[in-house]
Design a protein around this motif. Structure first.
Motif, PDB file in Angstrom:
ATOM      1  N   ASP A   1      13.682 -44.780 -22.809  1.00  0.00           N
ATOM      2  CA  ASP A   1      13.646 -43.074 -22.751  1.00  0.00           C
ATOM      3  C   ASP A   1      12.284 -42.722 -22.209  1.00  0.00           C
ATOM      4  OD1 ASP A   1      13.895 -40.633 -22.897  1.00  0.00           O
ATOM      5  OD2 ASP A   1      14.084 -40.690 -25.264  1.00  0.00           O
ATOM      6  N   GLN A   2      12.115 -42.724 -20.966  1.00  0.00           N
ATOM      7  CA  GLN A   2      10.992 -42.265 -20.502  1.00  0.00           C
ATOM      8  C   GLN A   2      10.148 -41.019 -20.985  1.00  0.00           C
ATOM      9  OE1 GLN A   2       9.018 -43.303 -16.747  1.00  0.00           O
ATOM     10  NE2 GLN A   2      10.906 -44.193 -15.998  1.00  0.00           N
ATOM     11  N   ALA A   3      11.164 -40.032 -21.275  1.00  0.00           N
ATOM     12  CA  ALA A   3      10.776 -38.922 -21.753  1.00  0.00           C
ATOM     13  C   ALA A   3      10.090 -38.674 -23.001  1.00  0.00           C
ATOM     14  CB  ALA A   3      11.876 -37.752 -21.622  1.00  0.00           C
TER      15      ALA A   3
ATOM     16  N   ARG B   1       8.162 -40.998 -24.084  1.00  0.00           N
ATOM     17  CA  ARG B   1       6.820 -41.667 -24.037  1.00  0.00           C
ATOM     18  C   ARG B   1       5.851 -40.891 -23.093  1.00  0.00           C
ATOM     19  NH1 ARG B   1       6.837 -44.578 -28.206  1.00  0.00           N
ATOM     20  NH2 ARG B   1       8.463 -46.131 -28.266  1.00  0.00           N
ATOM     21  N   LEU B   2       6.275 -39.579 -22.605  1.00  0.00           N
ATOM     22  CA  LEU B   2       5.205 -39.273 -21.848  1.00  0.00           C
ATOM     23  C   LEU B   2       3.895 -38.810 -22.809  1.00  0.00           C
ATOM     24  CD1 LEU B   2       7.578 -36.320 -20.233  1.00  0.00           C
ATOM     25  CD2 LEU B   2       6.412 -38.247 -19.044  1.00  0.00           C
ATOM     26  N   PRO B   3       2.900 -38.645 -22.466  1.00  0.00           N
ATOM     27  CA  PRO B   3       2.724 -38.654 -20.596  1.00  0.00           C
ATOM     28  C   PRO B   3       2.556 -40.127 -20.087  1.00  0.00           C
ATOM     29  CG  PRO B   3       0.464 -38.604 -22.143  1.00  0.00           C
ATOM     30  CD  PRO B   3       1.801 -38.515 -22.917  1.00  0.00           C
ATOM     31  N   GLU B   4       2.846 -40.860 -20.769  1.00  0.00           N
ATOM     32  CA  GLU B   4       3.057 -42.370 -20.302  1.00  0.00           C
ATOM     33  C   GLU B   4       4.233 -42.449 -19.203  1.00  0.00           C
ATOM     34  OE1 GLU B   4       1.041 -45.343 -23.379  1.00  0.00           O
ATOM     35  OE2 GLU B   4       2.992 -45.398 -23.287  1.00  0.00           O
ATOM     36  N   GLU B   5       4.073 -42.992 -18.149  1.00  0.00           N
ATOM     37  CA  GLU B   5       5.130 -43.262 -17.102  1.00  0.00           C
ATOM     38  C   GLU B   5       5.252 -44.445 -16.402  1.00  0.00           C
ATOM     39  OE1 GLU B   5       6.029 -39.543 -14.511  1.00  0.00           O
ATOM     40  OE2 GLU B   5       3.789 -38.799 -15.272  1.00  0.00           O
ATOM     41  N   PHE B   6       6.446 -44.793 -15.827  1.00  0.00           N
ATOM     42  CA  PHE B   6       6.265 -45.887 -14.990  1.00  0.00           C
ATOM     43  C   PHE B   6       7.322 -45.521 -13.788  1.00  0.00           C
ATOM     44  CE2 PHE B   6      10.038 -46.845 -17.411  1.00  0.00           C
ATOM     45  CZ  PHE B   6      11.025 -47.483 -16.774  1.00  0.00           C
ATOM     46  N   ARG B   7       7.009 -46.314 -12.728  1.00  0.00           N
ATOM     47  CA  ARG B   7       7.679 -46.095 -11.586  1.00  0.00           C
ATOM     48  C   ARG B   7       8.055 -47.478 -10.760  1.00  0.00           C
ATOM     49  NH1 ARG B   7       6.048 -40.849 -10.725  1.00  0.00           N
ATOM     50  NH2 ARG B   7       7.088 -39.694 -12.258  1.00  0.00           N
ATOM     51  N   LEU B   8       9.131 -47.559 -10.116  1.00  0.00           N
ATOM     52  CA  LEU B   8       9.362 -48.945  -9.675  1.00  0.00           C
ATOM     53  C   LEU B   8       8.828 -49.032  -8.257  1.00  0.00           C
ATOM     54  CD1 LEU B   8      12.989 -50.116 -11.046  1.00  0.00           C
ATOM     55  CD2 LEU B   8      10.696 -50.588 -11.975  1.00  0.00           C
ATOM     56  N   GLY B   9       8.605 -50.096  -7.825  1.00  0.00           N
ATOM     57  CA  GLY B   9       8.190 -50.336  -6.418  1.00  0.00           C
ATOM     58  C   GLY B   9       8.943 -51.774  -5.883  1.00  0.00           C
TER      59      GLY B   9
ATOM     60  N   LYS C   1       2.412 -47.638 -25.921  1.00  0.00           N
ATOM     61  CA  LYS C   1       3.894 -48.010 -26.406  1.00  0.00           C
ATOM     62  C   LYS C   1       4.921 -48.258 -25.332  1.00  0.00           C
ATOM     63  CE  LYS C   1       2.466 -47.602 -30.792  1.00  0.00           C
ATOM     64  NZ  LYS C   1       2.246 -48.713 -31.450  1.00  0.00           N
ATOM     65  N   LEU C   2       4.517 -47.717 -24.386  1.00  0.00           N
ATOM     66  CA  LEU C   2       5.616 -47.933 -23.130  1.00  0.00           C
ATOM     67  C   LEU C   2       5.325 -49.212 -22.728  1.00  0.00           C
ATOM     68  CD1 LEU C   2       7.748 -46.897 -21.170  1.00  0.00           C
ATOM     69  CD2 LEU C   2       5.958 -45.738 -19.796  1.00  0.00           C
TER      70      LEU C   2
END
Length: 183
Positions: free
Chosen positions: A120-122, A124-132, A148-149
């Motif tokens: 659940d990315q929301a 964990r905000l302000p931590e974020e991840f994106r795929l590449g 924690k993320l």
């Protein structure tokens, strides 16, 4: 001849799996690689070879390390074009962040969003991840050690079947620099 970076997973951290960089350079030279250099103590080596099969290069280095040092080490090998493309595609404002806040996890194969569906990315905000492209970008404002993320992303059920190894943004950029074609 192409210059590559070998990314070794989980060496020289936490007191275990010691692999002296001088011995790694000697080992890699013995495998026929030239221009072997290491960066830091945490598992980056740069080398030149005319063998263009990154999977084969990684497997040969991994086997040689296990034979010489007595423990298995996962290895990824990437060329300058790939490393540069990963740095350029960063979805976060890297120039505005501290290096400890931004990390790239390199994977041995492509990953899809469904692998990370349980996170659940929301929450964990302000931590974020994106795929590449065979990588994941992680923004951790308080650093990786407090993230924690990052803990969730490293769970075995998420990385199952993959080699995954992370580097901070300074190392990401340094590997781009070290693998760049020489003028």
């Amino acid at each position: 001849m192409t210059t590559y970076a070998a990314l070794l997973r989980g060496i020289n951290v936490g007191g275990g799996r010691k692999l002296p960089m001088a011995e790694l350079r000697t080992l890699m030279t013995g495998l026929g690689h030239t221009g072997v250099r290491t960066h830091l103590q945490s598992g980056q080596a740069v080398f030149t070879t005319d063998d263009g099969d990154t999977q084969s290069l990684a497997e040969r280095l991994s086997r040689a390390i296990e034979e010489r040092f007595g423990f298995a080490v996962d290895v990824l090998v990437r060329d300058h074009a790939y490393l540069s493309a990963v740095a350029e595609a960063c979805p976060f404002p890297a120039a505005d962040l501290e290096a400890r806040q931004l990390h790239v996890t390199y994977f041995s194969a492509p990953v899809t969003p469904d692998r990370f569906a349980e996170i659940d990315q929301a929450a964990r905000l302000p931590e974020e991840f994106r795929l590449g492209d065979r990588c994941l970008y992680l923004y951790a404002p308080d650093g990786l050690g407090r993230s924690k993320l990052a803990e969730q992303l490293a769970r075995p059920r998420i990385t199952k079947g993959l080699i995954a190894t992370s580097r901070n943004w300074n190392t990401v950029l340094k590997l781009v620099e070290l693998t760049a074609p020489q003028a």
